[in-house]
Design a protein around this motif. Sequence first.
Motif, PDB file in Angstrom:
ATOM      1  N   ALA A 288      -4.414   6.199  11.014  1.00  0.00           N
ATOM      2  CA  ALA A 288      -5.786   5.874  10.623  1.00  0.00           C
ATOM      3  C   ALA A 288      -6.284   6.846   9.556  1.00  0.00           C
TER       4      ALA A 288
ATOM      5  N   ALA B  79      -4.677   5.928   6.328  1.00  0.00           N
ATOM      6  CA  ALA B  79      -5.335   4.740   5.762  1.00  0.00           C
ATOM      7  C   ALA B  79      -6.637   5.133   5.088  1.00  0.00           C
TER       8      ALA B  79
ATOM      9  N   LEU C  31      -5.835   6.687   1.858  1.00  0.00           N
ATOM     10  CA  LEU C  31      -5.417   5.679   0.883  1.00  0.00           C
ATOM     11  C   LEU C  31      -6.633   5.070   0.186  1.00  0.00           C
ATOM     12  N   TYR C  32      -7.632   4.692   0.957  1.00  0.00           N
ATOM     13  CA  TYR C  32      -8.821   4.054   0.363  1.00  0.00           C
ATOM     14  C   TYR C  32      -9.690   5.062  -0.384  1.00  0.00           C
TER      15      TYR C  32
ATOM     16  N   ALA D 188      -5.831   2.135  13.030  1.00  0.00           N
ATOM     17  CA  ALA D 188      -5.505   2.075  11.605  1.00  0.00           C
ATOM     18  C   ALA D 188      -5.807   0.697  11.030  1.00  0.00           C
ATOM     19  N   LEU D 189      -5.592  -0.353  11.816  1.00  0.00           N
ATOM     20  CA  LEU D 189      -5.871  -1.711  11.333  1.00  0.00           C
ATOM     21  C   LEU D 189      -7.342  -1.870  10.964  1.00  0.00           C
TER      22      LEU D 189
ATOM     23  N   ILE E 211      -9.383   0.488   9.967  1.00  0.00           N
ATOM     24  CA  ILE E 211      -9.591   1.248   8.728  1.00  0.00           C
ATOM     25  C   ILE E 211      -9.081   0.437   7.538  1.00  0.00           C
ATOM     26  N   HIS E 212      -7.908  -0.181   7.704  1.00  0.00           N
ATOM     27  CA  HIS E 212      -7.345  -0.996   6.618  1.00  0.00           C
ATOM     28  C   HIS E 212      -8.217  -2.208   6.294  1.00  0.00           C
ATOM     29  N   VAL E 213      -8.695  -2.892   7.300  1.00  0.00           N
ATOM     30  CA  VAL E 213      -9.529  -4.079   7.058  1.00  0.00           C
ATOM     31  C   VAL E 213     -10.803  -3.683   6.322  1.00  0.00           C
TER      32      VAL E 213
ATOM     33  N   GLY F 168     -11.462  -0.786   4.737  1.00  0.00           N
ATOM     34  CA  GLY F 168     -11.146  -0.117   3.477  1.00  0.00           C
ATOM     35  C   GLY F 168     -10.699  -1.083   2.397  1.00  0.00           C
ATOM     36  N   ALA F 169      -9.860  -2.045   2.754  1.00  0.00           N
ATOM     37  CA  ALA F 169      -9.379  -3.011   1.758  1.00  0.00           C
ATOM     38  C   ALA F 169     -10.508  -3.905   1.272  1.00  0.00           C
TER      39      ALA F 169
ATOM     40  N   THR G 210     -12.793  -1.759  -0.958  1.00  0.00           N
ATOM     41  CA  THR G 210     -12.140  -1.421  -2.223  1.00  0.00           C
ATOM     42  C   THR G 210     -12.047  -2.638  -3.134  1.00  0.00           C
TER      43      THR G 210
END
Length: 134
Positions: free
Chosen positions: A5, A8, A11-12, A77-78, A80-82, A84-85, A88
């Motif tokens: 997480a 992630a 990354l963002y 982490a999922l 955060i990815h949802v 963050g993506a 972004t």
Amino acid sequence: MNQPALAAAGLYAALNALILLWLTMATALVRRRHMVAIGDGGVEHLRRTMRGHANAAENMPVMLILLGLAAVLGAPALAIHVLGAAFTFGRAVHAWHFTHETAAQWQRATGFGLSVMTIAAAALGVFGHALTLI
């Protein structure tokens, strides 16, 4: 510690920093083209590019802090990815809109909408999780 997480969130943070650099360079290029050192010099394209840059500088820090806090507080982490993506992508579309002299209104609306929705979702998630840990 939830390393995936945090990674992630990192990354963002990096991707949004690159978008902010893009906006910085776009503003500098319009300044150079119109020979305006300070302010907008009455140049509409420069005013537009500056506003897009300022909007990113206003919204990105809040979301990135929320993503980092969510990761530290144990968000998957999922999630955060949802968030963050989506954020972004919204910031990139918003930046695209503001770096061009003319652009479709859907770009601004999409960028704004994704930014607001993801900041609200992240804020509510961090708020709720923080309350359970107090």
